[in-house]
Structure formats: C-alpha cells, structure tokens
Design a protein around this motif. Structure first.
Motif, PDB file in Angstrom:
ATOM      1  N   UNK A 148       0.110  12.567  -9.290  1.00  9.43           N
ATOM      2  CA  UNK A 148      -0.691  13.717  -9.038  1.00  9.43           C
ATOM      3  C   UNK A 148       0.088  15.091  -9.121  1.00  9.43           C
ATOM      4  N   UNK A 149       1.402  14.960  -8.433  1.00  7.70           N
ATOM      5  CA  UNK A 149       2.131  16.178  -8.695  1.00  7.70           C
ATOM      6  C   UNK A 149       2.490  16.642 -10.157  1.00  7.70           C
ATOM      7  N   UNK A 150       2.808  15.587 -10.941  1.00  5.08           N
ATOM      8  CA  UNK A 150       3.227  15.828 -12.275  1.00  5.08           C
ATOM      9  C   UNK A 150       2.113  16.068 -13.000  1.00  5.08           C
ATOM     10  N   UNK A 175       0.709  -1.274  -0.120  1.00  5.10           N
ATOM     11  CA  UNK A 175      -0.190   0.039  -0.082  1.00  5.10           C
ATOM     12  C   UNK A 175       0.819   1.202   0.038  1.00  5.10           C
ATOM     13  N   UNK A 176       1.854   1.232   0.850  1.00  3.71           N
ATOM     14  CA  UNK A 176       2.743   2.414   0.912  1.00  3.71           C
ATOM     15  C   UNK A 176       3.400   3.054  -0.540  1.00  3.71           C
ATOM     16  N   UNK A 231       2.670   6.157  -2.823  1.00  8.99           N
ATOM     17  CA  UNK A 231       3.707   7.129  -2.970  1.00  8.99           C
ATOM     18  C   UNK A 231       3.703   7.351  -4.776  1.00  8.99           C
ATOM     19  N   UNK A 232       3.302   6.324  -5.261  1.00 12.90           N
ATOM     20  CA  UNK A 232       3.241   6.287  -6.869  1.00 12.90           C
ATOM     21  C   UNK A 232       1.963   7.330  -7.396  1.00 12.90           C
ATOM     22  N   UNK A 233       1.201   7.101  -6.486  1.00 15.25           N
ATOM     23  CA  UNK A 233       0.155   8.091  -6.895  1.00 15.25           C
ATOM     24  C   UNK A 233       0.395   9.635  -6.782  1.00 15.25           C
ATOM     25  N   UNK A 257      -7.793   3.028 -12.193  1.00 18.68           N
ATOM     26  CA  UNK A 257      -8.861   3.815 -11.887  1.00 18.68           C
ATOM     27  C   UNK A 257      -8.584   5.113 -10.997  1.00 18.68           C
ATOM     28  N   UNK A 258      -7.635   4.839  -9.973  1.00 18.91           N
ATOM     29  CA  UNK A 258      -7.481   5.916  -9.260  1.00 18.91           C
ATOM     30  C   UNK A 258      -6.440   7.246 -10.107  1.00 18.91           C
ATOM     31  N   UNK A 259      -5.692   6.541 -10.938  1.00 18.49           N
ATOM     32  CA  UNK A 259      -4.730   7.419 -11.974  1.00 18.49           C
ATOM     33  C   UNK A 259      -5.809   8.351 -12.786  1.00 18.49           C
TER      34      UNK A 259
END
Length: 461
Positions: free
Chosen positions: A363-365, A352-353, A357-359, A406-408
């Motif tokens: 998000x920042x990019x 999960x961590x 972190x990847x998400x 889906x989250x992306x």
C-alpha cells in the motif's frame, strides 16, 4: 605476529599429531571421523581464491558499512585488493571495523537492531565461515535447519509437518528466546568454539568481530554481549551456541523421556512436540534453568505450551474448550484440521500478521508510485506477488493466497482511482488487474513426499 602462509602444506596437522589431506574436504573428513578433535591449523585454508569466492558470494546490492564501500566499488582492482587483504589476515595486521547499526521494523510494530559490517569484514567472515562449516556441519544435529548450507525454511517446515503427523505428538511447545543475538555470552561462546578449534589465529579473528563495537549516528559504542544481527558470521556463531546450549542437552533429555519427543529448530526459534503433558511441562522447566545458566531466558509472551495433534480436537471438545489452539512457525500458522476422509491433518496458512505487514508495504509503495505508468507499476506488482508466492505457495495455502491477491488488486484499484476525478470502474480495470497480477499456483510439493525424498538422497542405501 604470525607469518603469512606463502606456501601451503600438503597435509593439515591436528591436535593428535596426525595429518589429513590438504583442502576443505580433508577438514570435513577429519571432523566426521574424530568428533573430539581440535583443529590447530585452519587459517591457511583462507586463500586468495577463497576470498575471491567469498566476495562473489556476497549480496551485491547490500547497504555499505562504516567504510562506505559498496560491492561494485570494491570490484575495481579486485585482484590486488584481495591479495592485500589476504596478506593482512595472515600477518595479523587485519583490523575489524565496527558495525553500522540500522533499525528494521518487526511484525509486532517494534524494531530489530541490524549490524551492517564493512565490506572487507564481510569477505573475511564469509571465508572463515566456509572453513568452519566443514567442522560444524558434521557436528550439528539433523533437526537444526537455520542458516546452514543446503538447508532452508521449507525443509524445516516439511520436517515439522511430518513429525506432527507421524509421531505421537499430543502437546507442542513453541519456544522463543528473548533477545538471543543481543544476550549471547561471548566468553561462553569462545569456550564452545575452542572445543573444536585450537587455531589461535582463527579464534583471534572471531574475537575481533565480536569486540569491534557498533557505530550509530556517528557515535561508537562498545557491546559487551551478543553478536550483531546481519553480520555474515553471526548465524554460524549462533548455531554453535545453540548446539551446545539446546541441541546436545535436548538429545540427552530425550533419552530419559518415556513418551515420544521431537524437535525442529530454526536458529533461535524451535518447536518441540511431546506425547505426554507431564514431560512437556518438565522439559519447559528444565529448559528455563538451562538457558539461565548461559545468560538467556525465554520470552514468556511468545513461549507457549498447547494441546496439539490428532487427539487435540476431541480432548478439547470433551472439556468444552472449543477449537484446538494453533501456533506459528516460520511465517505459517499451523492448525489442527481434518482431511476429506476425516483423518488428522496439519493445515498451514500464512500467518495473519505477516500477511497484513506485506499488504501495508505494498500500500505504501503504491501511493509512492501513484502517478507512474500502469505498465511500470503492474510489472513491479507482478514481481512482488511472484516472490511472495515463491515462499508461501504450499499445499493448503492457495485459498489464502488468492484472497491476498484480491486484497492487492483492491488496493491498486483504489490508488488508480485517486489519480483523477473520474473514478474508473472495476469492469474497466478488471482486465488490467488480471493481466498484471498473477494467480497463485502451487510451488512446493506435499511435505511428506519431499521430506522422504530428501532423506533418501541424504542417506542412500
């Protein structure tokens, strides 16, 4: 200073006085046949041709070290530069430069120090590592997978999966060494290397790299222990240290065990499976004492002994302890589960961590790319997801990857909605999202099949 090797000998001398065939295959053959041999002449294998191969084996877009020289810049006049570098190495005129320190974020929010070596240091280290690998690849244990030629993380994951299913494992010890790369004892490391390497010129090179120090914010500082993370030679040096500290010692320890014991190690992370709880606890106690003798200690927050295996669920239910505990190894959470037939299965899903972190990175990019054309951002996201699937698309993890996709998609949808006052609808952008975001598909086969195939290939009858 040692004279430069202008003419290479046809055979290579060893401590015993015998001579073996010229070239790296001869070194490996001798290392395989003579496990106690100390090699007295190795530097002549560091040729201009090997330096050339080492240069092209480096990452071309890596950040420059304190010299400020990039891979591309060094390529201009490469032949003359490598010839000069070769001469300096063999004359003893080569000087290692300090590593440039950079800090990279960890999944737990902390930072990890990274040492960026100068380009010529990387080239020489790469060449020397290629030579030393001929010796140590014959010495290292089969359950050691980290940063070795022809081995990777998925092979370690396969070996662990097969061990947990086929061996009598009821307990799992997940060990983590506290600040291993920073606390490694250099003098003990050199003593270990000298057990196989007697070429004083090679030993001098290694000492130069270890003692070069670091530069941070323009200030040089000495480092009295450890080896810089990020240096080309560091993974090999770390494996040599752990080979003598953990692997050889564990082999001897397992011979005295009454029940099954199995181990998979990837650099300073290791999973050890035990049949008996009392032996698991005794190993943990003995390991703590062993590490202390070599200036190391376990990270108590991350080192865990848990009940795990085919009987874990039943035993915990009898005690009213709920579901069996899980552990994380190489980015995957390992869970006690059951297949469609009710038989024991090891379920592996992305930790999960690591997923969070990847998400966050995506998000920042996406915010930075908010006003870029949809096609440009979509192409970037497609590349990111494909790279992510390449590592994480293992059997049993596809549902987690679909959720990740889906989250992306939701994050990209929200970012696109912030570009104008007229917010787009999901129905309108659904086709766009489906076009650019690939659906995860299985990349890696079931570990049983791949593990057995690799074992047959390595040891054909």
């Amino acid at each position: 200073m040692t004279k430069e090797n202008i003419v290479e000998p046809n055979t290579q001398p060893t401590q015993s006085g015998e001579r073996v065939s010229q070239g790296l295959p001869g070194v490996r053959q001798r290392a395989r046949e003579q496990k106690q041999e100390r090699f007295t002449a190795l530097l002549h294998h560091v040729t201009v041709e090997l330096l050339w191969e080492s240069y092209y084996a480096l990452q071309r877009n890596a950040a420059p070290g304190v010299d400020g020289v990039t891979w591309k810049e060094y390529e201009t006049g490469l032949a003359e530069k490598l010839k000069d570098l070769h001469g300096r190495v063999h004359r003893g005129a080569y000087r290692a430069q300090p590593s440039k320190r950079r800090w990279i974020p960890k999944a737990n929010g902390k930072q990890r120090p990274l040492g960026i070596a100068a380009l010529e240091d990387k080239i020489v280290q790469q060449a020397v590592v290629k030579v030393l690998n001929q010796i140590y690849e014959e010495d290292f244990r089969g359950y050691s997978y980290g940063f070795r030629p022809g081995r990777n993380q998925h092979q370690a994951l396969d070996a662990l999966y097969v061990s947990l299913k086929r061996r009598k494992v009821n307990w799992v010890l997940d060990i983590d060494i506290k600040g291993f790369f920073d606390n490694l004892d250099r003098e003990l490391l050199m003593e270990m290397i000298e057990l196989r390497v007697a070429d004083t010129r090679i030993l001098r090179l290694i000492r130069k790299w270890l003692n070069a120090g670091i530069i941070e914010d323009g200030e040089w500082s000495e480092t009295k222990s450890g080896t810089p993370q990020g240096a080309v030679a560091s993974p090999l040096l770390a494996n040599v240290y752990l080979h003598y500290v953990i692997d050889q010692w564990t082999d001897q320890w397992m011979r005295k065990a009454q029940g099954d014991v199995t181990i998979v190690r990837y650099a300073d992370d290791a999973i050890i499976g035990f049949q008996n709880e009392n032996e698991a606890r005794r190993y943990l106690k003995d390991l703590q004492e062993r590490l202390s003798d070599f200036g190391l200690e376990l990270n108590e927050d991350k080192t865990r002994l848990i009940r795990f295996g085919r009987f874990a669920r039943m035993n915990r239910e009898e005690r009213g302890e709920g579901k069996p505990e899980s552990f994380t190894f190489l980015g995957f959470q390992h869970i006690c589960a059951a297949n469609s037939l009710g038989r024991f299965e090891v379920r592996r899903i992305t930790a999960g961590d690591r997923r969070r972190k990847k998400l966050q990175e995506i998000q920042q990019e996406l915010r930075r790319r908010m006003h870029e054309p949809i096609a440009k951002t979509g192409a970037w996201l497609r590349s990111v997801l494909r790279g992510y699937y390449q590592y994480h698309a293992i059997p049993g993890n596809i549902p987690v990857l679909k959720l990740f996709r889906t989250q992306v998609a939701r994050r990209w949808f929200r970012t696109l909605g912030q570009r104008s006052q007229r917010r787009p609808t999901w129905e309108k952008l659904g086709k766009v999202l489906d076009h650019w975001l690939p659906i995860p598909e299985l990349v890696h086969p079931f570990p049983d099949a791949r593990y057995d195939a690799s074992r047959i290939a390595a040891h054909p009858r």
